[in-house]
Enzyme design. Structure first.
Site, mmCIF file in Angstrom:
data_model
loop_
_atom_site.group_PDB
_atom_site.id
_atom_site.type_symbol
_atom_site.label_atom_id
_atom_site.label_comp_id
_atom_site.label_asym_id
_atom_site.label_seq_id
_atom_site.Cartn_x
_atom_site.Cartn_y
_atom_site.Cartn_z
ATOM 1 N N HIS A 21 0.850 -1.200 0.000
ATOM 2 C CA HIS A 21 0.000 0.000 0.000
ATOM 3 C C HIS A 21 0.882 1.245 0.000
ATOM 4 O O HIS A 21 1.192 1.812 1.040
ATOM 5 C CB HIS A 21 -0.944 0.013 1.202
ATOM 6 C CG HIS A 21 -2.096 0.966 1.026
ATOM 7 N ND1 HIS A 21 -3.390 0.555 0.817
ATOM 8 C CD2 HIS A 21 -2.142 2.319 0.998
ATOM 9 C CE1 HIS A 21 -4.184 1.602 0.687
ATOM 10 N NE2 HIS A 21 -3.438 2.691 0.795
ATOM 11 N N HIS A 23 1.127 4.807 -2.442
ATOM 12 C CA HIS A 23 0.614 5.600 -3.562
ATOM 13 C C HIS A 23 1.759 6.288 -4.295
ATOM 14 O O HIS A 23 2.785 6.634 -3.702
ATOM 15 C CB HIS A 23 -0.402 6.617 -3.071
ATOM 16 C CG HIS A 23 -1.685 6.001 -2.623
ATOM 17 N ND1 HIS A 23 -2.674 5.627 -3.507
ATOM 18 C CD2 HIS A 23 -2.128 5.668 -1.384
ATOM 19 C CE1 HIS A 23 -3.691 5.104 -2.825
ATOM 20 N NE2 HIS A 23 -3.379 5.111 -1.537
ATOM 21 N N HIS A 209 -9.971 0.384 -1.792
ATOM 22 C CA HIS A 209 -9.936 0.993 -0.470
ATOM 23 C C HIS A 209 -11.289 0.817 0.221
ATOM 24 O O HIS A 209 -12.340 0.878 -0.418
ATOM 25 C CB HIS A 209 -9.671 2.492 -0.576
ATOM 26 C CG HIS A 209 -8.246 2.859 -0.846
ATOM 27 N ND1 HIS A 209 -7.511 2.317 -1.874
ATOM 28 C CD2 HIS A 209 -7.419 3.733 -0.217
ATOM 29 C CE1 HIS A 209 -6.302 2.850 -1.864
ATOM 30 N NE2 HIS A 209 -6.208 3.717 -0.874
ATOM 31 N N GLU A 212 -11.706 3.008 6.025
ATOM 32 C CA GLU A 212 -10.785 4.023 6.531
ATOM 33 C C GLU A 212 -11.596 5.215 7.015
ATOM 34 O O GLU A 212 -11.743 5.437 8.219
ATOM 35 C CB GLU A 212 -9.791 4.455 5.446
ATOM 36 C CG GLU A 212 -8.829 5.541 5.902
ATOM 37 C CD GLU A 212 -8.059 6.173 4.748
ATOM 38 O OE1 GLU A 212 -6.998 6.769 5.030
ATOM 39 O OE2 GLU A 212 -8.512 6.102 3.589
ATOM 40 N N ASP A 290 1.422 4.128 2.839
ATOM 41 C CA ASP A 290 0.385 4.947 2.220
ATOM 42 C C ASP A 290 0.995 6.106 1.438
ATOM 43 O O ASP A 290 1.240 5.977 0.242
ATOM 44 C CB ASP A 290 -0.593 5.437 3.294
ATOM 45 C CG ASP A 290 -1.962 5.796 2.735
ATOM 46 O OD1 ASP A 290 -2.191 5.596 1.526
ATOM 47 O OD2 ASP A 290 -2.815 6.260 3.503
ATOM 48 N N ASP A 291 1.247 7.238 2.097
ATOM 49 C CA ASP A 291 1.805 8.430 1.445
ATOM 50 C C ASP A 291 2.901 9.022 2.331
ATOM 51 O O ASP A 291 2.680 10.024 3.027
ATOM 52 C CB ASP A 291 0.709 9.482 1.218
ATOM 53 C CG ASP A 291 -0.356 9.033 0.248
ATOM 54 O OD1 ASP A 291 -0.046 8.925 -0.951
ATOM 55 O OD2 ASP A 291 -1.492 8.788 0.688
#
Length: 354
Positions: A21, A23, A209, A212, A290-291
């Site tokens: 995961h 991005h 997704h 969340e 994630d980011d």
């Protein structure tokens, strides 16, 4: 309860693992974004510039629509600095280098190529540039790497079908899965069922997704409507014991991103992220960053969070790494090598005392 660090604990950056995961734009190094912004004369939002120069992630809270819009604005500003094929090549190479430093042996990077198409000559050229960059990064770093094409749930479902067909077309070039990202409070999962059927029929993993920004119902929708093999995030499933059993029974991997959950206000503190609840329910997890551009921590830090804030032992951390490998689209020989590496890490010197 926060875990007290033992000097003899094993190095988590040496624990073999898979990263499922991450991005695309969000994988960028802060220094790279600042250089590209200067190169193209892009004026970044002040909050983003301050965060990048200070090393502290920006203050974000995406649990309301205004907060999500602010997060998306920062992300879009960063993405606007990716304009040439060499920028894409640099981002992918550096993402691979960072993963290797953190012990990753397999990375599935997630991208919506429509976001990059206007500056890279169109949708097909954009995806080909990304896939070429992945092939080059693999050769240069030795990291196993593939691409997960993700549709945007803020756009029309017909756009998702176009992306699904494109993803299937490039399955043999390194696309292994199909996702659905952005604000899960917008767009029903079932609106994208046809796109996911196209992807599954073409041999791709289903990895939307869910769970969340909204609760357990969004995870159920991923299972019922999109036949998810993995769920991006999925942490809110912890609120529904029956759903946890279903995820565990089906072996659906949740791509849990603890630092991201706290940064976006899904949970107030690291210890509030329900890692223990999912783990003890038998739900497979793949920890992800994630980011990291916006949240300030990469892959190994997610395992450190599990150790420090949830008292995961080295044996349990090794099992989390195994779960990430098993949930990946890596070839069986790559999985076997990584799993053997986990066993070697665990049999080496160290203490799992809490």
């Amino acid at each position: 309860m926060e875990h007290v660090r033992d000097a003899a604990e094993r190095d988590l950056s040496r624990l073999p693992k898979a990263h499922l995961h991450l991005h695309f734009t969000g994988s960028m190094r802060p220094a790279t974004l600042l250089e590209l912004a200067d190169k193209y004369g892009v004026r970044l939002p002040e909050a983003l510039t301050e965060a990048l120069t200070s090393g502290e992630p920006p203050r974000l809270r995406a649990t309301d629509e205004r907060g999500w819009f602010r997060f998306q604005r920062l992300y879009d500003a960063a993405r606007s600095c990716l304009r040439e094929p060499e920028d894409i090549q640099r981002l992918v190479r550096e993402a691979a280098e960072e993963d290797v430093k953190d012990g990753s042996g397999w990375l599935e990077i997630q991208v919506d190529p429509t976001s990059y198409a206007p500056r890279l000559g169109g949708l097909i050229p954009a995806l080909e540039i990304i896939l070429d960059a992945v092939e080059t990064a693999m050769r240069e770093t030795g990291l196993g790497m593939r691409v997960l094409v993700a549709a945007n749930r803020m756009k029309h479902p017909l756009d998702a079908r176009t992306l699904a067909r494109l993803a299937v077309r490039y399955h043999d070039r390194g696309v292994v899965g199909f996702g659905l990202s952005n604000d899960e409070r917008r767009g029903m999962a079932r609106d994208f069922d046809r796109a996911f059927a196209i992807a599954r029929d073409g041999g791709l993993l289903s990895a939307p997704h869910g769970g969340e920004l909204t609760g357990p119902a969004s995870v159920r929708d991923c299972l019922d409507d999109l036949h998810a093999n993995r769920v991006g995030h999925g942490v809110r499933a912890a609120e529904d014991p029956r759903l946890l059993r279903r995820l565990a029974d089906r072996g659906v991997t949740c791509e849990v991103c603890p630092a991201s959950n706290v940064a976006l206000g899904v949970y107030e503190k690291p210890e509030d992220v329900p890692l223990r609840t999912l783990y003890e329910a038998g739900v497979p997890m793949a920890l992800g960053a994630d980011d990291p551009l916006l949240f300030g921590s990469r892959l190994a830090a997610q395992y450190e969070l599990a150790r420090r804030h949830h008292a995961f032992t080295d044996e349990e951390l090794a099992e989390l790494a195994r779960q990430s490998v098993r949930g990946s689209a890596a070839p069986e020989d790559v999985k076997a090598k990584l799993l053997a590496g986990v066993d070697d890490w665990l049999s080496g010197p160290g203490s799992s005392a809490a």
